[in-house]
Design a protein around this motif. Structure first.
Motif: not given
Length: 509
Positions: A447-454, A344-354
Motif C-alpha cells: 500500500e505504500m510502495l504501489g502509489p510511489l510507482g514501484l 527511484l521509481a520515476h528515474q530515467e530508464g526505469g527502476f534499478t535496485p538501490a
C-alpha cells in the motif's frame, strides 16, 4: 658542559638588563649576562628586551650564528681518547688474542675501534691469529679534532666536521644572542604601566597622568583551539563507513521541514493516527502548508487510504488534501526514504535496485528527561530490489550489527503502519544483564510502495536505530541531557577520543 640556564621572571630579567647597561654602558652580548651566577634563558630574555624596547628604555639587535658542540660520546672521547686509540694501546708488543680485546677496552670500543685501527694500519693479525702492533706509536687525531671543537666551537676543516657529525661525536647548534644599548627614555627604574582605560580613570581624570602600555600590533595573538567533533558525530562517521562498506548510497537529509504528505500519508499512515497530534509532532505556523508534492502520486495515496488498492481495502475514510499539506518538523528520516523511493521509481530508464541510508536529526514533541529529547538522530537503512524477503532483512541486520560490534541479536514481532511484517531488534546488554531494544525494522507494505510507482515485484526492506543510545554507551554517558543541549560539557567534547567500534567480521547474505 655549559651551565644550564636558570628560570627568571620577566621583571627580574628586565631589571638585570637595565642595571648591567647602567654599569657597563651597553651589553655587547647577552651571552655574558648572569643571574645568580648562572646564564639566563634566552626566550625569557627576549620577552624582557621586547618589553623594555616598547617603553623606549633600550634598543637591541639580534645576533645569530652557528656553533659546534660535542655530544656526550664526543666529550668522553675528547677526555679519554678515541676507540681506535684505546684498541691500539690495549695491544701489547707481543700481541693480544682477539677474544681478550673486549675484556681490556670494553665491548663498544672493541667493536668500533678494532675496524678503525685496522683501517689506519695501526694493528694487524699475526701468524698465530693474534692482534699485533704495526707501528710503534700513534697520534690520536680524532681526540685532537674534538679538543679543537670544544675550545673554539668550530674546526678549520669542513670534512672533519662532517665526518665527526656522521659518527655522532659532534653537532651544530644555532645560537642567538642580543646586543643591547640605551634607549631615549633609559632609566633603571621601571614604572608600572596602566594596561586598560577604565571608567573610573575617565571620571576622575587620572588617565592624564598615567603611563599607558603601548599596543604591540606585531605580536601574535593567542592561538585559538581547533574545532572538535562532537561524540555523536564521531559515532555517526563510524556508522557511515559501515554503510559505505556494504555498498549503500547516502540520502540527502538536509531538509528538516517536511510536508505531512511525505512524513505520514506516503507512508500509509492514516490521517487520524495519534502521531499527527500536536502533542506528538511539531507543526509549523508560518508557513503552515505546502502543496509541493506530485499530484499523480497524491491521487494514488488518496485512493489507497480511502478505498484501498494494491491488495488492500485501505482505511475507509475521507482523505483530505489539506491535512497532507501541513508542514512539520520531520518525525523520522523515513520521510526522506519515501521521497527517494518515489524518485527511484520515476528515474530515467526505469527502476534499478538501490541501497540507501541516512543519519540525521528528527523531531518529536516529547517531555525531556534523562533518556528523551525533543530532537534526536535516526540511523536508517533501506534496500529496494526484486524478490526480497524477510530472510534478507534478518540477514542484512545481522551483518550490520556485527559490523557495529553487536552480537546476540533477537527479533520480536511489532506493528508499524508502513511495514508488514515488522520486527523490533534486541541485543543482550552485558552491563545491564538483560535484552535491550536497539532498533526497529520491517518490509514496506505494498500500500505504500504501489502509489510511489514501484513495480509490483519490487520489495523494500528497512531498519533503523537511534544514534544517541550507542553513543551514550560508547562514552559512558547516562543522561542524554549531558550529551546535547545547554548542559553539555564542552570539555567532554574536547577530550573524548575518536570512536572505534569493536567491529566483527560479518559476511553479507
Amino acid at each position: 658542559m655549559a651551565a644550564a640556564a636558570v628560570p627568571v621572571s620577566t621583571d627580574d630579567l628586565a631589571q638585570l638588563v637595565l642595571n648591567t647597561i647602567d654599569r657597563d654602558g651597553a651589553i655587547a652580548s647577552s651571552a655574558d649576562l648572569r643571574f645568580q651566577g648562572q646564564p639566563v634563558e634566552n626566550q625569557a630574555l627576549h620577552g624582557a628586551l621586547s618589553s623594555l624596547e616598547r617603553r623606549e628604555m633600550i634598543t637591541y639587535e639580534t645576533i645569530e650564528f652557528d656553533k659546534w658542540v660535542l655530544t656526550a660520546e664526543g666529550a668522553d672521547i675528547e677526555a679519554n681518547g678515541s676507540h681506535e686509540a684505546k684498541v691500539f694501546n690495549a695491544v701489547p708488543a707481543d700481541g693480544l688474542a682477539i677474544g681478550d680485546l673486549a675484556k681490556k677496552v670494553g665491548a663498544e670500543s672493541a667493536k668500533i675501534g678494532q675496524g678503525k685501527a685496522f683501517k689506519n694500519k695501526w694493528i694487524g693479525k699475526g701468524k698465530n691469529g693474534q692482534l699485533v702492533r704495526l707501528v710503534a706509536s700513534i697520534r690520536d687525531v680524532t681526540q685532537e679534532d674534538l679538543a679543537t671543537i670544544k675550545k673554539t666551537h668550530a674546526h678549520p676543516d669542513a670534512k672533519v666536521l662532517a665526518e665527526l657529525k656522521k659518527r655522532k661525536l659532534c653537532d651544530k647548534e644555532k645560537v642567538t644572542h642580543y646586543r643591547v644599548a640605551k634607549g631615549p627614555h633609559f632609566s633603571t627604574v621601571i614604572v608600572k604601566q596602566a594596561t586598560d582605560l577604565t571608567v573610573d580613570m575617565l571620571l576622575s581624570g587620572s588617565w592624564q597622568n598615567l603611563d599607558f602600555k603601548k599596543y604591540n600590533f606585531d605580536a601574535l595573538g593567542q592561538e585559538p583551539s581547533g574545532g572538535h567533533l562532537h561524540p555523536l558525530m564521531k559515532v555517526r562517521e563510524e556508522f557511515r563507513q559501515i554503510f559505505f562498506e556494504m555498498g549503500f548510497e547516502e540520502m540527502p537529509t538536509n531538509r528538516y521541514v517536511e510536508s505531512s504528505f511525505w512524513n505520514f500519508d506516503a507512508l500509509f499512515q492514516p490521517q487520524q493516527h495519534p502521531a499527527r497530534d500536536m502533542h506528538d509532532t511539531f507543526f509549523l505556523k508560518n508557513p503552515a502548508t505546502s502543496n509541493r508534492f506530485p499530484k499523480a502520486c497524491m491521487e494514488q495515496v488518496k485512493q489507497v487510504h480511502s478505498t484501498g488498492g494494491f491488495g488492500s481495502i485501505g482505511y475507509g475514510y475521507d482523505w483530505k488534501e489539506e491535512e497532507a499539506e501541513k508542514l512539520l518538523l520531520r518525525t523520522h528520516t523515513t520521510a526522506v526514504s519515501s521521497n527517494m523511493l518515489y524518485k527511484l521509481a520515476h528515474q530515467e530508464g526505469g527502476f534499478t535496485p538501490a541501497k540507501y541510508f541516512s543519519i540525521d536529526r528528527v523531531f518529536r514533541n516529547e517531555t525531556v528527561d534523562a533518556t528523551h529529547l525533543a530532537e534526536f538522530h535516526q540511523v536508517e537503512g533501506v534496500i529496494a530490489d526484486v524478490g526480497l524477503t524477510l530472510g534478507d532483512l534478518i540477514g542484512f541486520i545481522n551483518v550490520f550489527c556485527q559490523k557495529m560490534g553487536v552480537t546476540n541479536i533477537r527479533f520480536k514481532p511489532a506493528y508499524n503502519p508502513y511495514t508488514e511484517p515488522s520486527m523490533e531488534i534486541f541485543s543482550y546488554h552485558q552491563g545491564l544483564g538483560k535484552w535491550v531494544e536497539i532498533g526497529n525494522s520491517g518490509m514496506f507494505r505494498p500500500e505504500m510502495l504501489g502509489p510511489l510507482g514501484l513495480p509490483d515485484n519490487v520489495r523494500v526492506i528497512a531498519w533503523g536505530l537511534s544514534l544517541e543510545r550507542p553513543t551514550m554507551i560508547k562514552y559512558g554517558i547516562d543522561n542524554i541531557r549531558e550529551l546535547l543541549g545547554h548542559k553539555c560539557d564542552l570539555e567532554m567534547i574536547q577530550k573524548n577520543p575518536i570512536c572505534r567500534l569493536d567491529k566483527k567480521m560479518g559476511r553479507e547474505n
